[in-house]
Motif scaffolding. Structure first.
Motif, PDB file in Angstrom:
ATOM      1  N   LEU A 189      48.227  73.360  80.022  1.00 48.53           N
ATOM      2  CA  LEU A 189      46.988  72.593  79.895  1.00 48.53           C
ATOM      3  C   LEU A 189      46.600  72.308  78.451  1.00 48.53           C
ATOM      4  O   LEU A 189      46.353  71.158  78.083  1.00 48.53           O
ATOM      5  CB  LEU A 189      45.850  73.316  80.611  1.00 48.53           C
ATOM      6  N   ARG A 190      46.520  73.342  77.639  1.00 51.71           N
ATOM      7  CA  ARG A 190      46.026  73.154  76.270  1.00 51.71           C
ATOM      8  C   ARG A 190      46.909  72.208  75.452  1.00 51.71           C
ATOM      9  O   ARG A 190      46.382  71.307  74.780  1.00 51.71           O
ATOM     10  CB  ARG A 190      45.887  74.502  75.570  1.00 51.71           C
ATOM     11  N   PRO A 191      48.247  72.363  75.463  1.00 56.99           N
ATOM     12  CA  PRO A 191      49.066  71.458  74.642  1.00 56.99           C
ATOM     13  C   PRO A 191      49.119  70.021  75.158  1.00 56.99           C
ATOM     14  O   PRO A 191      49.498  69.118  74.415  1.00 56.99           O
ATOM     15  CB  PRO A 191      50.457  72.104  74.692  1.00 56.99           C
ATOM     16  N   ARG A 237      45.521  66.646  74.070  1.00 52.50           N
ATOM     17  CA  ARG A 237      45.987  65.449  73.363  1.00 52.50           C
ATOM     18  C   ARG A 237      45.333  64.170  73.878  1.00 52.50           C
ATOM     19  O   ARG A 237      45.518  63.107  73.290  1.00 52.50           O
ATOM     20  CB  ARG A 237      47.510  65.321  73.509  1.00 52.50           C
ATOM     21  N   ILE A 238      44.604  64.275  74.981  1.00 53.40           N
ATOM     22  CA  ILE A 238      43.980  63.079  75.543  1.00 53.40           C
ATOM     23  C   ILE A 238      43.074  62.414  74.511  1.00 53.40           C
ATOM     24  O   ILE A 238      43.072  61.187  74.355  1.00 53.40           O
ATOM     25  CB  ILE A 238      43.170  63.429  76.807  1.00 53.40           C
ATOM     26  N   VAL A 239      42.322  63.237  73.787  1.00 56.21           N
ATOM     27  CA  VAL A 239      41.404  62.702  72.786  1.00 56.21           C
ATOM     28  C   VAL A 239      42.153  61.879  71.753  1.00 56.21           C
ATOM     29  O   VAL A 239      41.736  60.769  71.396  1.00 56.21           O
ATOM     30  CB  VAL A 239      40.629  63.849  72.103  1.00 56.21           C
ATOM     31  N   PHE A 260      51.850  62.433  83.716  1.00 55.54           N
ATOM     32  CA  PHE A 260      52.547  62.405  82.428  1.00 55.54           C
ATOM     33  C   PHE A 260      51.744  63.116  81.360  1.00 55.54           C
ATOM     34  O   PHE A 260      52.271  63.954  80.611  1.00 55.54           O
ATOM     35  CB  PHE A 260      52.813  60.960  82.013  1.00 55.54           C
ATOM     36  N   ILE A 261      50.451  62.805  81.289  1.00 52.01           N
ATOM     37  CA  ILE A 261      49.628  63.364  80.225  1.00 52.01           C
ATOM     38  C   ILE A 261      49.312  64.841  80.470  1.00 52.01           C
ATOM     39  O   ILE A 261      48.884  65.550  79.571  1.00 52.01           O
ATOM     40  CB  ILE A 261      48.333  62.539  80.091  1.00 52.01           C
ATOM     41  N   SER A 262      49.554  65.314  81.693  1.00 54.97           N
ATOM     42  CA  SER A 262      49.296  66.721  82.024  1.00 54.97           C
ATOM     43  C   SER A 262      50.482  67.632  81.750  1.00 54.97           C
ATOM     44  O   SER A 262      50.303  68.829  81.486  1.00 54.97           O
ATOM     45  CB  SER A 262      48.899  66.848  83.502  1.00 54.97           C
ATOM     46  N   PHE A 263      51.712  67.082  81.808  1.00 57.08           N
ATOM     47  CA  PHE A 263      52.890  67.955  81.763  1.00 57.08           C
ATOM     48  C   PHE A 263      53.938  67.566  80.719  1.00 57.08           C
ATOM     49  O   PHE A 263      54.991  68.189  80.661  1.00 57.08           O
ATOM     50  CB  PHE A 263      53.574  67.983  83.145  1.00 57.08           C
ATOM     51  N   LEU A 306      41.692  75.492  88.307  1.00 54.77           N
ATOM     52  CA  LEU A 306      41.680  75.587  86.850  1.00 54.77           C
ATOM     53  C   LEU A 306      42.142  74.277  86.221  1.00 54.77           C
ATOM     54  O   LEU A 306      41.514  73.766  85.285  1.00 54.77           O
ATOM     55  CB  LEU A 306      42.578  76.741  86.401  1.00 54.77           C
ATOM     56  N   TYR A 307      43.221  73.728  86.740  1.00 54.64           N
ATOM     57  CA  TYR A 307      43.738  72.451  86.225  1.00 54.64           C
ATOM     58  C   TYR A 307      42.703  71.345  86.389  1.00 54.64           C
ATOM     59  O   TYR A 307      42.445  70.562  85.461  1.00 54.64           O
ATOM     60  CB  TYR A 307      45.013  72.078  86.967  1.00 54.64           C
ATOM     61  N   SER A 308      42.091  71.286  87.548  1.00 60.64           N
ATOM     62  CA  SER A 308      41.140  70.217  87.849  1.00 60.64           C
ATOM     63  C   SER A 308      39.920  70.282  86.935  1.00 60.64           C
ATOM     64  O   SER A 308      39.464  69.260  86.401  1.00 60.64           O
ATOM     65  CB  SER A 308      40.713  70.297  89.313  1.00 60.64           C
ATOM     66  N   LEU A 309      39.389  71.482  86.740  1.00 59.23           N
ATOM     67  CA  LEU A 309      38.220  71.634  85.884  1.00 59.23           C
ATOM     68  C   LEU A 309      38.554  71.273  84.440  1.00 59.23           C
ATOM     69  O   LEU A 309      37.771  70.596  83.759  1.00 59.23           O
ATOM     70  CB  LEU A 309      37.692  73.070  85.955  1.00 59.23           C
ATOM     71  N   TRP A 310      39.720  71.711  83.984  1.00 58.56           N
ATOM     72  CA  TRP A 310      40.109  71.469  82.591  1.00 58.56           C
ATOM     73  C   TRP A 310      40.300  69.978  82.323  1.00 58.56           C
ATOM     74  O   TRP A 310      39.766  69.441  81.350  1.00 58.56           O
ATOM     75  CB  TRP A 310      41.382  72.246  82.270  1.00 58.56           C
ATOM     76  N   ILE A 311      41.048  69.309  83.176  1.00 60.64           N
ATOM     77  CA  ILE A 311      41.279  67.886  82.934  1.00 60.64           C
ATOM     78  C   ILE A 311      40.009  67.079  83.187  1.00 60.64           C
ATOM     79  O   ILE A 311      39.792  66.026  82.572  1.00 60.64           O
ATOM     80  CB  ILE A 311      42.446  67.346  83.792  1.00 60.64           C
ATOM     81  N   GLY A 312      39.144  67.570  84.073  1.00 64.37           N
ATOM     82  CA  GLY A 312      37.871  66.900  84.291  1.00 64.37           C
ATOM     83  C   GLY A 312      37.028  66.897  83.032  1.00 64.37           C
ATOM     84  O   GLY A 312      36.403  65.887  82.677  1.00 64.37           O
TER      85      GLY A 312
END
Length: 265
Positions: free
Chosen positions: A83-85, A89-91, A112-115, A163-169
């Motif tokens: 998640l963090r790496p 990077r979305i920003v 793509f942007i998640s993995f 966890l993934y959903s909250l983080w990317i949200g």
């Protein structure tokens, strides 16, 4: 089905690239491993310090809390490994307009942007987490039954999805707000409460950590399934929260893309 297989193959290539990249710096790989071992040792020591002063935390004994700590370590490893790496990077993609290149690829942009970038050595954090869980189970003398193990794995899957959903949200907010680092820091601070059983907290804080920011779903419930403290309703809550957060996050991501102004436009 063919789309799922294609994405699995792409994920396999991402993993292969991560392994090749990590092996180029083997000395750093060893250093990172030692850092992981030191971090785990300090976390276990912290739990021991608590139990020098008390016999239980929220009604949980030492080895039961150790199981919980192991689960937290597994999830933290997933955050640092995937998640963090990636999501962080979305920003940068939005600021620099490089999201254009991702949107033109023949692959789902969220996938793509998640993995795309995986810090492979963080898998040791995950493995160490499961090792701590095993030590806790052995120390508490808990029986391992197939049904119980299956239930634990299902709840762990729900934890990872949540966890993934909250983080990317949270990071998807960067489509509207330039700086979301402070929100990300707040997210991490709340997640740290998952090191301890939710029963340790009282009143509105327990409600918050169960239903609003579901730390209990991510850490306490899977641990409770192993030590016999899980209520049937909590299984439904875990599954429901995972499905709900993922569905909302998916819709939020698609809506955010509609507001994205590409660098070429």
């Amino acid at each position: 089905m063919s789309g799922i297989i294609r994405h699995i193959r792409i994920l396999r290539e991402f993993l292969r690239a991560a392994i090749v990249e990590e092996m180029e710096y083997r000395s750093q790989f060893v250093s990172n491993l030692l850092t992981t071992l030191f971090g785990v040792a300090m976390a276990v020591l912290t739990v021991q310090v608590f139990f020098y002063q008390t016999g239980s935390l929220g009604g949980w004994g030492f080895y039961e809390v150790l199981i919980l700590l192991g689960i937290f370590n597994v999830l933290q490893g997933f955050v640092d490994m995937v998640l963090r790496p990636n999501i962080g990077r979305i920003v940068q993609h939005i600021r620099k307009g490089t999201l254009d290149f991702i949107l033109t690829k023949p692959v789902d942009s969220q996938f793509f942007i998640s993995f795309r970038h995986i810090v492979i050595w963080k898998v040791f954090d995950i493995l160490m987490g499961f090792l701590i869980v095993g030590v806790g189970i052995y120390g508490a003398g808990l029986p391992l039954e197939p049904v119980g193990v299956l239930l634990f794995l299902v709840l762990m899957l729900a934890s990872v999805v949540t966890l993934y959903s909250l983080w990317i949200g949270v990071m998807t907010l960067s489509f509207w707000f330039v700086k979301v680092e402070n929100i990300s820091f707040l997210f991490s601070s709340f997640f740290e409460t998952g090191r301890y059983p939710v029963q340790l907290y009282r009143g509105w804080l327990r409600f918050l950590l169960t239903y609003v920011f579901p730390v209990a779903v991510m850490t306490t419930f899977p641990a409770a399934s192993l030590i016999g403290k899980l209520e049937p309703s909590q299984v439904l809550v875990s599954a429901g929260v995972a499905v709900l957060t993922f569905s909302l996050t998916r819709l939020f991501w698609k809506r955010a893309l509609r507001f994205y102004t590409s660098a070429s436009s």
